[in-house]
Design a protein around this motif. Structure first.
Motif, PDB file in Angstrom:
ATOM      1  N   GLU A  90       0.808  -1.526   0.218  1.00 25.57           N
ATOM      2  CA  GLU A  90      -0.171   0.112  -0.504  1.00 25.57           C
ATOM      3  C   GLU A  90       1.253   1.620  -0.107  1.00 25.57           C
ATOM      4  O   GLU A  90       0.288   2.218  -0.542  1.00 25.57           O
TER       5      GLU A  90
ATOM      6  N   ILE B  59      -7.337   9.867   4.892  1.00 28.02           N
ATOM      7  CA  ILE B  59      -8.180   9.650   4.231  1.00 28.02           C
ATOM      8  C   ILE B  59      -9.285   9.810   4.678  1.00 28.02           C
ATOM      9  O   ILE B  59     -10.008   9.419   5.287  1.00 28.02           O
ATOM     10  N   GLY B 102      -9.795  11.528  10.887  1.00 24.15           N
ATOM     11  CA  GLY B 102     -11.361  11.303  11.295  1.00 24.15           C
ATOM     12  C   GLY B 102     -11.519   9.683  12.599  1.00 24.15           C
ATOM     13  O   GLY B 102     -11.190   9.084  12.046  1.00 24.15           O
ATOM     14  N   ASP B 103     -12.964   9.796  12.535  1.00 25.48           N
ATOM     15  CA  ASP B 103     -12.917   8.729  14.067  1.00 25.48           C
ATOM     16  C   ASP B 103     -12.479   7.326  12.537  1.00 25.48           C
ATOM     17  O   ASP B 103     -12.471   6.433  13.312  1.00 25.48           O
ATOM     18  N   ASP B 105     -10.901   6.948   9.649  1.00 28.99           N
ATOM     19  CA  ASP B 105      -9.501   7.364   9.527  1.00 28.99           C
ATOM     20  C   ASP B 105      -8.377   6.372  10.935  1.00 28.99           C
ATOM     21  O   ASP B 105      -7.563   5.520  10.841  1.00 28.99           O
ATOM     22  N   THR B 137     -17.383   9.039   1.828  1.00 27.35           N
ATOM     23  CA  THR B 137     -17.479   7.559   1.018  1.00 27.35           C
ATOM     24  C   THR B 137     -19.183   7.696   1.179  1.00 27.35           C
ATOM     25  O   THR B 137     -19.293   6.480   0.709  1.00 27.35           O
TER      26      THR B 137
HETATM   27  C1  LIG Z   1      -7.350   1.471   1.988  1.00 28.68           C
HETATM   28  C2  LIG Z   1      -8.342   1.913   1.834  1.00 28.68           C
HETATM   29  N1  LIG Z   1      -9.752   1.472   1.640  1.00 28.68           N
HETATM   30  C3  LIG Z   1     -11.019   2.280   1.959  1.00 28.68           C
HETATM   31  C4  LIG Z   1     -11.058   3.548   1.704  1.00 28.68           C
HETATM   32  C5  LIG Z   1     -12.247   4.517   1.078  1.00 28.68           C
HETATM   33  N2  LIG Z   1     -12.145   5.081   2.467  1.00 28.68           N
HETATM   34  C6  LIG Z   1     -12.022   6.920   2.104  1.00 28.68           C
HETATM   35  S1  LIG Z   1     -12.817   8.487   3.358  1.00 28.68           S
HETATM   36  C7  LIG Z   1     -13.572   6.228   3.991  1.00 28.68           C
HETATM   37  C8  LIG Z   1     -13.704   6.622   5.440  1.00 28.68           C
HETATM   38  C9  LIG Z   1     -13.711   7.548   6.176  1.00 28.68           C
HETATM   39  O1  LIG Z   1     -14.556   8.199   7.487  1.00 28.68           O
HETATM   40  P1  LIG Z   1     -13.541   9.071   8.332  1.00 28.68           P
HETATM   41  O2  LIG Z   1     -12.272   8.850   8.487  1.00 28.68           O
HETATM   42  O3  LIG Z   1     -14.194   9.258   9.878  1.00 28.68           O
HETATM   43  O4  LIG Z   1     -13.297  10.407   7.862  1.00 28.68           O
HETATM   44  P2  LIG Z   1     -14.898  11.489   6.791  1.00 28.68           P
HETATM   45  O5  LIG Z   1     -14.813  11.229   5.545  1.00 28.68           O
HETATM   46  O6  LIG Z   1     -15.868  11.376   8.031  1.00 28.68           O
HETATM   47  O7  LIG Z   1     -14.520  13.107   7.469  1.00 28.68           O
HETATM   48  C10 LIG Z   1     -13.174   5.780   3.216  1.00 28.68           C
HETATM   49  C11 LIG Z   1     -13.776   4.157   3.698  1.00 28.68           C
HETATM   50  C12 LIG Z   1     -10.102   4.658   1.023  1.00 28.68           C
HETATM   51  N3  LIG Z   1      -9.578   5.335   0.605  1.00 28.68           N
HETATM   52  N4  LIG Z   1      -8.646   3.315   1.579  1.00 28.68           N
END
Ligand SMILES: Cc1ncc(C[n+]2csc(CCOP(=O)(O)OP(=O)(O)O)c2C)c(N)n1
Ligand code: SF4
Lengths: 378, 279
Positions: A90, B59, B102-103, B105, B137
């Motif tokens: 990754e 992310i 984020g929660d 992340d 997402t």
């Molecule tokens: C390895 C991987 N898995 C899944 C994703 C898809 N993805 C992007 S953001 C995210 C969730 C983010 O949620 P959070 O951290 O709560 O942040 P928010 O957008 O609510 O601020 C996911 C599952 C990704 N980018 N990389």
């Protein structure tokens, strides 16, 4: 103090010494057989020279920390084996798209999965080529002796700094754990390459600038240049883009900065190829058996030569084609179910016979096995 | 604009990237912008040199925050901001390193990294924007989604239990832990400032609104209604100490929650190495 010294080292120890020679100052890793001595050696040696060692919680984190330290200006390395190498993919992809130099040592063991922790294998050859998702141009080097492990590790650092890209050292377990006497070169004996540093005033700095050789000068965090780094496909300023006119050039840059300079990266060892009609082709530990088999065959009057590639990726298409142009038959030895043999088949004309000697039972390929194959195909 | 408001936005403007295109990626009214403002005002008060600040993120919508800031910024892979930040900090211990996460992340994909960064007590300030859902997402459940709450992956209500990020951090060894909300911005600014000045791993959890997904799916209304609910449900730590578990149901405690002066990782590393190599 004379720095030139003879030492009895394991391959893993030579890897640490090579990394230190090349200027490694940061190591992050997670223990895994058969690579652990690289971490242990780094833990011992780095603090003595003002460097830093950290054992992370896993290989995802190790790779991340290595990239963070490199962005902050330190030459950085990690070491692992198959299961950890899979986890690192990754962030190897992240290092690739963010053009962050770093070295990843993969002391290969038998797979798939947890596989054969203590047994030799070359079954990550293709993972080193295609491991990260997305289009990827890999650089990987492969030593065949303990002395080689020292110099190939130095070369891996040089290539990563020169091309601003992650470089893999594919080490075989039997070399990692063999002890041989090597001469540590003196300072300056092997040229060291450093990343090209940014020299423009900060307001003119373009972190992913399109230069003639497509490698952009780099600044470290804390050096007065403030810039953005992201794993999203980005424009020359480093900001993410969805513009077709910017996406193509970025992906081409990543490929071309390497593929337009393969002559600098390629390294082959060519032995007994004068008038050779048959060639043993291999890399890593198998090359030792190939060399012995070839000399035994030569003494029996058979025109056999031996080609070892020390750079596995990018695959040396043109040079290898040229070197093998006089051969009717090629015997490829590798410690897997057949990976590099497909590359060799791909580059050679159809009328050249390509034969495989494969071993994936955790044992090495012996000269006898290669000679048996030779007898069979003669 | 009232003068006080203008002064506030002038401070923020000093730290925004001149070359980065706006508007931001965020929905209008998203709490992420409020956190960004408070963070920048805290930095400004402390007078940090921009060249000595690195902001690292993973992310998610929240993790897009560093992109707009005129510091060293590292937008990494999902969940991995803390180990990247560990590399930066350990390589340059003099640098101020902040993680925006984020929660999802920090606590799902990055949960292992989170507890280990706390355990090491490495001098990083993590600002965890908790909106109880995956925003980027499109509204899936996260490790902080409350039981019974609706998300696109818990369409009949969440059957799982949730993490309390602050409890988790304290249990794992962080040495400064605080909670704020996007309603209580002066307090958030002060807590972020204290976290930045604390040597060791510091966590500031900020309760924030994702009205686009969490709010809509759970019928909590627009940003104003959601932020007002944060005001109504937040309880200051001193008051919470006098309340029963029953009274605290559905509420959350805000303010500085925990602080200790245990040794920081980079300092300790140097100390053990020096002690050994000097003798
Ligand atoms: C390895 C991987 N898995 C899944 C994703 C898809 N993805 C992007 S953001 C995210 C969730 C983010 O949620 P959070 O951290 O709560 O942040 P928010 O957008 O609510 O601020 C996911 C599952 C990704 N980018 N990389
Ligand atoms: S989806 Fe939610 S978290 Fe993301 S920007 Fe919109 S409101 Fe904010």
């Amino acid at each position: 103090m004379a720095e030139k010294q003879k030492r009895l080292l394991q391959g893993n120890g030579a890897c640490v010494q090579g990394a230190l020679y090349a200027g490694m100052r940061f190591f992050a890793g997670y223990p895994i057989t058969p690579s652990t001595e690289v971490a242990e050696g780094s833990a011992r040696e780095l603090p003595r020279i003002g460097g830093r060692f950290i054992q992370m919680e896993d290989e995802l984190a190790s790779m991340a920390a290595v990239i963070g330290a490199s962005v902050a200006g330190m030459k950085s390395m990690t070491a692992t084996s198959g299961p950890g190498y899979s986890l690192m993919q990754e962030n190897i992809g992240y290092a690739y798209i963010t053009e962050t130099p770093c070295v990843v040592v993969n002391v290969q063991r038998g797979g798939p999965s947890t596989g054969l922790p203590t047994k030799v294998s070359q079954s990550d050859t293709m993972q080193a080529r295609y491991g990260p998702h997305g289009d990827y141009t890999a650089i990987a080097v492969a030593p065949s002796t303990v002395a080689d492990t020292f110099s190939e590790t130095v070369r891996a650092f040089n290539l990563s700094e020169r091309f601003r890209t992650p470089v893999t050292v594919l080490l075989d377990e039997v070399i990692a754990h063999s002890r041989e006497i090597i001469t540590i070169p003196e300072k300056g004996e092997i040229e060291l390459i450093e990343r090209v540093k940014a020299t423009v005033p900060p307001e003119k700095f373009v972190p992913f600038e399109m230069t003639p050789n497509k490698v952009s000068p780099m600044a470290a965090y804390g050096e007065g240049y403030r810039f953005h780094v992201t794993g999203l496909t980005h424009d020359p300023m480093g900001f993410s883009t969805n513009e077709a006119k910017e996406i193509g050039p970025k992906l081409n840059k990543l490929r071309d900065k390497i593929m337009n300079y393969t002559a600098e990266i390629e390294k082959l060892r060519i032995e007994m190829m004068d008038e050779a009609e048959i060639a043993f082709v291999s890399y890593g530990s198998v090359s030792r058996a190939s060399l012995q088999a070839a000399s035994l065959a030569r003494s029996a009057g058979i025109k056999v030569g031996c080609v070892q590639f020390c750079t596995v990726w990018p695959f040396p298409d043109d040079t290898l084609k040229e070197v093998l142009s006089g051969c009717r038959k090629v015997i490829v030895g590798e410690l897997n179910m057949g990976q590099i043999v497909h590359e060799i088949r791909r580059i050679l004309p159809d009328d050249v016979e390509v034969h495989s000697v494969l071993r994936y039972d955790g044992e090495i390929i012996t000269p006898m096995q290669l000679l048996e194959k030779l007898e069979e195909v003669l | 604009m009232a003068t006080a408001e203008k002064q506030k936005s002038d401070v923020v403007l000093k730290y925004l990237r001149p070359k980065k295109k706006f508007p931001s990626v965020w929905c209008p009214g998203c709490g992420n912008g409020i956190v960004m403002g408070a963070f920048l005002r805290a930095i400004d008060k402390l007078g940090y040199d921009k060249d000595n600040v690195a902001v690292v993120s993973g992310i998610g919508c929240s993790s897009r925050l560093p992109i707009y800031l005129d510091f060293h910024t590292l937008h990494t892979t999902h969940g991995r901001a803390l180990p990247f930040a560990t590399g930066v900090k350990f390589a340059r211990p003099g640098m101020k390193v902040i993680v925006i996460t984020g929660d999802g992340d920090a606590l799902a994909i990055g949960g292992n990294h989170f507890i280990h960064a706390c355990r090491r007590n490495i001098d990083i300030t993590a600002i965890l924007i908790n909106n109880y859902i995956y925003g980027m997402t499109g509204g899936q459940g996260s490790p902080t989604t409350p039981s019974a709450a609706i998300s696109t992956t818990t369409p009949y209500g969440n059957a799982e239990k949730h993490f309390d990020p602050c409890d988790l951090a304290i249990g794992a060894g962080a040495s400064f832990v605080a909670r704020a909300t996007v309603y209580h911005t002066p307090q958030m600014e002060r807590l972020i400032g204290e976290a930045l000045e604390h040597r060791g791993f510091s966590l500031v959890e900020v309760i924030s609104n994702c009205h686009t997904y969490f709010g809509r799916l759970n019928r909590q209304g627009d940003p104003v209604a959601m932020i007002k609910a944060f005001k109504d449900n937040a309880v200051a730590k001193a008051r919470a100490e006098k309340m029963t578990a029953e009274e605290l149901k559905g509420k959350f405690v805000i303010g500085g929650l925990y602080r200790s002066d245990k040794t920081e990782f980079c300092d300790e590393y140097q100390k053990v190495v020096d002690a050994h190599l000097v003798k």
